[in-house]
Motif scaffolding. Structure first.
Motif, short mmCIF file in Angstrom:
data_model
loop_
_atom_site.label_atom_id
_atom_site.label_comp_id
_atom_site.label_asym_id
_atom_site.label_seq_id
_atom_site.Cartn_x
_atom_site.Cartn_y
_atom_site.Cartn_z
N GLY A 60 35.64 9.14 -6.38
CA GLY A 60 34.77 9.81 -5.42
C GLY A 60 34.58 8.98 -4.17
O GLY A 60 34.44 9.52 -3.07
N THR A 61 34.59 7.68 -4.35
CA THR A 61 34.47 6.77 -3.20
C THR A 61 35.70 6.90 -2.31
O THR A 61 35.60 7.03 -1.09
CB THR A 61 34.34 5.31 -3.69
OG1 THR A 61 33.25 5.24 -4.61
CG2 THR A 61 34.12 4.36 -2.54
N ASP A 157 29.26 15.28 0.51
CA ASP A 157 29.39 14.39 -0.64
C ASP A 157 28.87 15.15 -1.85
O ASP A 157 27.67 15.20 -2.12
CB ASP A 157 28.63 13.08 -0.42
CG ASP A 157 28.81 12.10 -1.59
OD1 ASP A 157 29.24 12.55 -2.67
OD2 ASP A 157 28.52 10.90 -1.42
N GLN A 160 27.96 14.57 -7.12
CA GLN A 160 27.04 14.95 -8.20
C GLN A 160 26.90 16.47 -8.31
O GLN A 160 26.02 16.95 -9.03
CB GLN A 160 25.66 14.33 -7.94
CG GLN A 160 25.70 12.81 -7.90
CD GLN A 160 24.34 12.16 -7.65
OE1 GLN A 160 23.30 12.81 -7.71
NE2 GLN A 160 24.36 10.87 -7.37
N SER A 181 33.59 13.52 -7.47
CA SER A 181 33.87 12.37 -8.33
C SER A 181 33.99 12.82 -9.76
O SER A 181 33.26 13.71 -10.20
CB SER A 181 32.72 11.35 -8.21
OG SER A 181 32.78 10.42 -9.28
N LYS A 186 29.37 12.07 -14.23
CA LYS A 186 29.23 13.28 -13.39
C LYS A 186 29.39 14.53 -14.27
O LYS A 186 29.85 14.44 -15.40
CB LYS A 186 30.26 13.26 -12.26
CG LYS A 186 30.25 11.96 -11.45
CD LYS A 186 28.98 11.75 -10.64
CE LYS A 186 28.80 10.29 -10.27
NZ LYS A 186 29.00 9.92 -8.91
#
Ligand SMILES: *Cc1c(COP(=O)(O)O)cnc(C)c1O
Length: 394
Positions: A60-61, A157, A160, A181, A186
């Motif tokens: 996810g980053t 983003d 989540q 992510s 998650k």
């Protein structure tokens, strides 16, 4: 009764036969990098999320980093994001050489405060990263209107919020792109690291695909400076087993959240947050109902399909850490997401204006929030036990 914050074994155990078969398929195919499993996983994600393109990446980053790279955001550019979020949101902005600018959050839905977002726009602002925190989407109509007016890009983003929606649109389908992510905690939890970028822009998707593979296209011709941001074929194959179950995982989480709210609401001094102060278009209730309350419960706005990655309470009167101790003492898992806002992090302390920055709601939340176990396989008895422990504490 022990209650873990998260128990992955039950969920993964239920599909173990399919997971083993998927592993064997990849093993026998010998295709470990990209290939059919990744392409099919991407197609299935795009279909599920209602977007034209999905690009599998390493985390996810990295999804955030590659999205920023594909937008050409770098030194001299400012990107506005909430301070009340996981580090990766802001860290990725710095990693591409741009400057994260922190905005305050809403005390009700925990997402970006639209008034403060507007106040943080400067001529250097290039993009906004709204975070759909805890599984509920930020107010996207308002955010898109602000972005349009100031010609800013929007990266959602949605780490989540894979599967969450707002007014019928899924997280990651509204902005220029969305980032997901598959970190094991998650809602669509993988088997190691993995991520995804979604977009409805075909050229942008092609750029993302080149960037995740060293900016290479065709082979050994590098028109961009990319990197290795690929999702593993094995990860994609295993996630393909879980994706068809995601909706049921989310429904079970929502049922658990509803049960917490039903049981906790009966306790004296426990209230449901009902005032939006983020610019969310729900009726403003005048004075905040949290006044005089001991505990404020999370709410899902009626136009949001909340997927409850976290069930997060606000504990008033400075008693949050005490409650945490009491829960841990009773062997109930809990966690503070997040105890320290981004503008208080040492690594961002040198950013312009950060030393004097005040974000009252975000700072208050950092001292009040606590997240309870809400994973899909949680039992009714476990929920009752958590609620009883909280009632005894209050
Ligand atoms: C988990 C998370 C990320 C990062 O995802 P990884 O896959 O762990 O790199 C980014 N943003 C938010 C809000 C997250 O919760």
């Amino acid at each position: 009764m022990k209650v873990p914050l998260l128990d992955l074994s039950a969920q993964n155990g239920a599909v173990e036969i399919e997971l083993r078969a998927a592993f064997v398929d990849v093993l026998q195919s010998g295709q470990f990098i990209l290939g059919a499993e990744v392409a099919e996983f991407e197609e299935e994600c795009a279909e599920f999320l209602g977007v034209d393109h999905a690009v599998g990446v390493s985390s996810g980053t990295d999804a955030l980093i590659i999205a920023l790279m594909a937008l050409g955001i770098g030194p001299g550019d400012e990107v506005i994001c909430p301070s009340f979020t996981f580090f990766a949101t802001a860290g990725s902005v710095s990693r591409v050489g741009a400057t994260p600018v922190f905005a305050d959050s809403c005390g009700t839905c925990f997402n970006l405060d639209l008034d403060d977002l507007k106040a943080k726009i400067t001529p250097k602002t290039k993009a906004i990263i709204p975070v759909h925190l805890f599984g509920q989407m930020a107010e996207m109509d308002g955010i898109m209107a602000i972005a349009e007016e100031h010609e800013l890009e929007v990266i959602e983003d949605a780490a989540q919020a894979f599967g969450a929606s707002q007014r019928g649109k899924k997280a990651g389908s509204i902005g220029k792109c969305g980032t997901m992510s598959f970190f094991p905690t998650k809602n669509l939890g993988g088997f190691g690291d993995g991520g995804l970028v979604t977009t409805n822009d075909g050229d942008f998707a092609a750029r993302l695909k080149d960037l995740r593979n060293h900016g290479m296209n065709p082979k050994y011709h590098h028109h961009l400076i990319g990197g290795n941001f690929r999702i593993d074929a094995l990860q994609a194959a295993l996630l393909r087993v879980k994706l068809p179950h995601l909706e049921s995982y989310c429904q079970l989480r929502a049922a658990n959240a509803a049960e917490y709210t039903r049981l906790l609401s009966r306790i004296d001094g426990v209230v449901k947050a009902d005032q939006a102060d983020c610019g969310c278009p729900i009726e403003r209730a005048g004075t905040c109902s949290s006044e005089g309350a001991k505990l404020v419960l999370p709410v899902a706005y009626d136009y949001n399909d909340h997927i409850w990655n976290q069930y997060t309470l606000r504990v008033m009167d400075g008693r949050r850490d005490e409650l945490r101790e009491a829960l841990l003492e009773a062997e109930i898992g809990c966690e503070i997401y997040y105890p320290r806002p981004m503008h208080w992090q040492e690594c961002f302390s040198e950013l312009p204006g950060v030393a004097e920055l005040k974000l009252p709601v975000c700072e208050q939340l950092a001292g009040e929030v606590i997240s309870l176990p809400v994973f899909p396989e949680l039992t009714g008895e476990q929920i009752e036990h958590v609620v009883e422990t909280i009632a005894d504490f209050l």
